[in-house]
Enzyme design. Structure first.
Site, mmCIF file in Angstrom:
data_model
loop_
_atom_site.group_PDB
_atom_site.id
_atom_site.type_symbol
_atom_site.label_atom_id
_atom_site.label_comp_id
_atom_site.label_asym_id
_atom_site.label_seq_id
_atom_site.Cartn_x
_atom_site.Cartn_y
_atom_site.Cartn_z
ATOM 1 N N PRO A 285 0.782 -1.236 0.000
ATOM 2 C CA PRO A 285 0.000 0.000 0.000
ATOM 3 C C PRO A 285 0.817 1.291 0.000
ATOM 4 C CG PRO A 285 0.099 -0.861 2.220
ATOM 5 C CD PRO A 285 0.816 -1.866 1.350
ATOM 6 N N GLY A 286 2.161 1.180 0.061
ATOM 7 C CA GLY A 286 2.961 2.384 -0.077
ATOM 8 C C GLY A 286 3.985 2.638 1.008
ATOM 9 N N LYS B 180 6.958 1.242 1.641
ATOM 10 C CA LYS B 180 8.309 1.335 1.099
ATOM 11 C C LYS B 180 8.433 2.545 0.172
ATOM 12 C CE LYS B 180 7.956 -2.656 -0.788
ATOM 13 N NZ LYS B 180 6.520 -2.730 -0.396
ATOM 14 N N GLU C 160 2.176 -1.427 -8.876
ATOM 15 C CA GLU C 160 1.331 -2.402 -8.186
ATOM 16 C C GLU C 160 0.393 -3.023 -9.209
ATOM 17 O OE1 GLU C 160 -0.400 -5.017 -6.177
ATOM 18 O OE2 GLU C 160 1.159 -3.864 -5.133
ATOM 19 N N ASP D 89 9.525 -6.437 -2.816
ATOM 20 C CA ASP D 89 8.919 -7.013 -1.616
ATOM 21 C C ASP D 89 7.885 -8.006 -2.134
ATOM 22 O OD1 ASP D 89 8.402 -7.376 1.099
ATOM 23 O OD2 ASP D 89 6.775 -5.925 1.073
ATOM 24 N N CYS E 6 7.634 -11.353 3.700
ATOM 25 C CA CYS E 6 7.132 -11.403 5.078
ATOM 26 C C CYS E 6 6.811 -12.854 5.435
ATOM 27 C CB CYS E 6 5.918 -10.492 5.258
ATOM 28 S SG CYS E 6 4.533 -10.858 4.158
#
Length: 456
Positions: A107-108, A110, A128, A173, A226
């Site tokens: 969602p932003g 990084k 995205e 990511d 993650c």
């Protein structure tokens, strides 16, 4: 208590041993860590939240929970983010003027960190692929006051043609099995399986294969997930080294709440010890894995430069009369230096006036926004954009109305506000000295220009 799959439990008991595995499982049943970052692009501002618990190894980052509807969050002064998830962008070590790709950006978190380090210089391409998630990405970059970002929604392979060997740094990511987020998002447990882990590994390899094509020779790749899964972490790093000749760079972070990567969980390359693992039981944040790699120097492609721009038929320079309309609205405001030559640098597309971050004529993918939108031309008038309000809020302004908390709540709901003010025309609207919108004063009535899609 989390209902962890038996296969998951058995896997990590074998990898970690009974004792450390139990520490991990116990930590996963503890509350998730809450944290936030302060946006230094907004200047030195006081915040209402406690700064008594700084996150070790990070600047301007603190433990604590913020209210996403208060003026500090709405104006982009603070951003809520998992503590461990703050590290990949910091580890990228962004410099002024860098060209940076955040490939899986929503969602932003990084992207806002990267943009803060760029300080309006260089270029951020924030991509995205999800059409729904890219909306949150755009909103967060606008709140942060970013002016040098191209926001796109495309598959990685579609980005390659205009960006071959283009970027100094790329952050991936990667979408993953999400094991590190189980306590924060228990729903992720329901679709976990070892087969799903391997599906994620294949997807990560596909994404990285395209990402490598866009990295300059000698450029750096930050890869993060993650998840705890070695198949998606150490094994992917080994694959990058073997497949593309990357060199694993050591990572220096000023915190002891991390663990080196495990060479024995991949191909026994000792350099993997230079990668980092964040475990929930280390009490920093959620689970995270980060690796930093450098691509070998080689002969550059002849297509590394974006071709000289040819204005599209639906784009044009501002006419003299259009410039006059824009100038009349901008006149009362203290513009950033990057807008000093707006009248000659801006383009008009479908009546939208914007200052592009990059020439985009050869980019055949979905562009959500490019640079800073100043506003929209309407019949014999110009209406400034919400993004511009948040950029102007980074500087000291005189044309500002500061609302009470009561009127603020009404305004973000979409109401007009009655007030006594010597100001007229377009004004910046703030609360607690945090600029969060434009408004327009006529006869002591503040007309609401807070975007309808953001109203609560």
């Amino acid at each position: 208590m989390l209902n962890l799959p038996a296969e998951f439990i058995s896997k990590y008991q074998k990898l970690l041993g009974q004792g450390q595995a139990q520490e991990l499982f116990d930590a996963m049943n503890q509350p998730a860590k809450k944290a936030f970052r302060i946006n230094t692009l907004k200047g030195q501002r006081e915040v209402s939240y406690s700064l008594n618990q700084p996150i070790p190894g990070l600047k301007n980052a603190y433990y604590g929970q913020i209210n996403g509807q208060d003026p500090e969050a709405i104006s982009g002064l603070v951003y809520s983010q998992d503590p461990a998830a703050m590290f990949p962008a910091m580890i990228a070590d962004i410099h002024l003027g860098d060209k940076v790709l955040d490939l899986c950006a929503a969602p932003g978190g990084k992207s806002t960190f990267i943009a803060e380090q760029l300080k309006g210089k260089g270029l951020l391409v924030a991509n995205e692929i999800s059409n729904t998630r890219v909306k949150a990405l755009r909103e967060n970059l606008e709140r942060w006051g970013v002016i040098n970002a191209l926001i796109s929604s495309a598959s990685p392979e579609k980005l390659v043609q205009p960006f071959t060997q283009f970027f100094d740094k790329i952050i991936v990511d990667a979408p993953c099995s999400g094991e590190g987020m189980f306590r924060k998002n228990p729903e992720a447990i329901s679709y976990w399986s070892q087969d799903y882990v391997m599906t994620c590994q294949k997807r990560q390899q596909d994404i990285l294969t395209e990402a490598v094509k866009m990295l300059k020779p000698g450029g750096e790749l930050v890869y993060s997930t993650c998840t705890f899964s070695p198949e998606e972490d150490e094994e992917i790093v080994s694959w990058l080294v073997e497949q593309f000749g990357f060199k694993i760079l050591p990572i220096n972070v000023n915190t002891s709440a991390v663990e080196p990567g495990h060479p024995d969980w991949a191909n026994n390359d000792p350099a993997i010890k230079g990668t980092l693992r964040f475990w929930p039981n280390d009490n920093l944040g959620e689970g995270q894995y980060v690796a930093k790699l450098q691509l070998a120097e080689r002969e550059k492609s002849t297509s590394t430069k974006v071709k000289k721009r040819k204005t599209h038929q639906n784009e044009a320079k501002l006419t003299r009369s259009e410039s006059a309309l824009v100038a009349e609205v901008l006149k009362p405001f203290n513009l950033p230096l990057e807008l000093a030559n707006w009248s000659t640098s801006c383009l008009v597309s479908q009546n939208h006036v914007y200052l592009p971050a990059i020439e985009a004529d050869n980019m055949h993918f979905k562009i959500i926004s490019n640079g800073l939108e100043l506003g929209i031309l309407k019949k014999k008038r110009f209406e400034p954009s919400h993004q511009l309000a948040l950029v102007l809020g980074q500087r000291k302004q005189e044309q500002v109305v500061n609302l009470t908390k009561e009127d603020y709540a009404k305004y973000i709901h979409g109401e007009t506000i009655h007030l006594e003010s010597a100001l007229h025309g377009f004004v910046l609207v703030s609360c607690q000295n945090c600029v969060f919108s434009f408004g327009k004063i006529t006869n002591n009535v503040l007309k609401n220009f807070y975007p309808k899609g953001l109203r609560k």
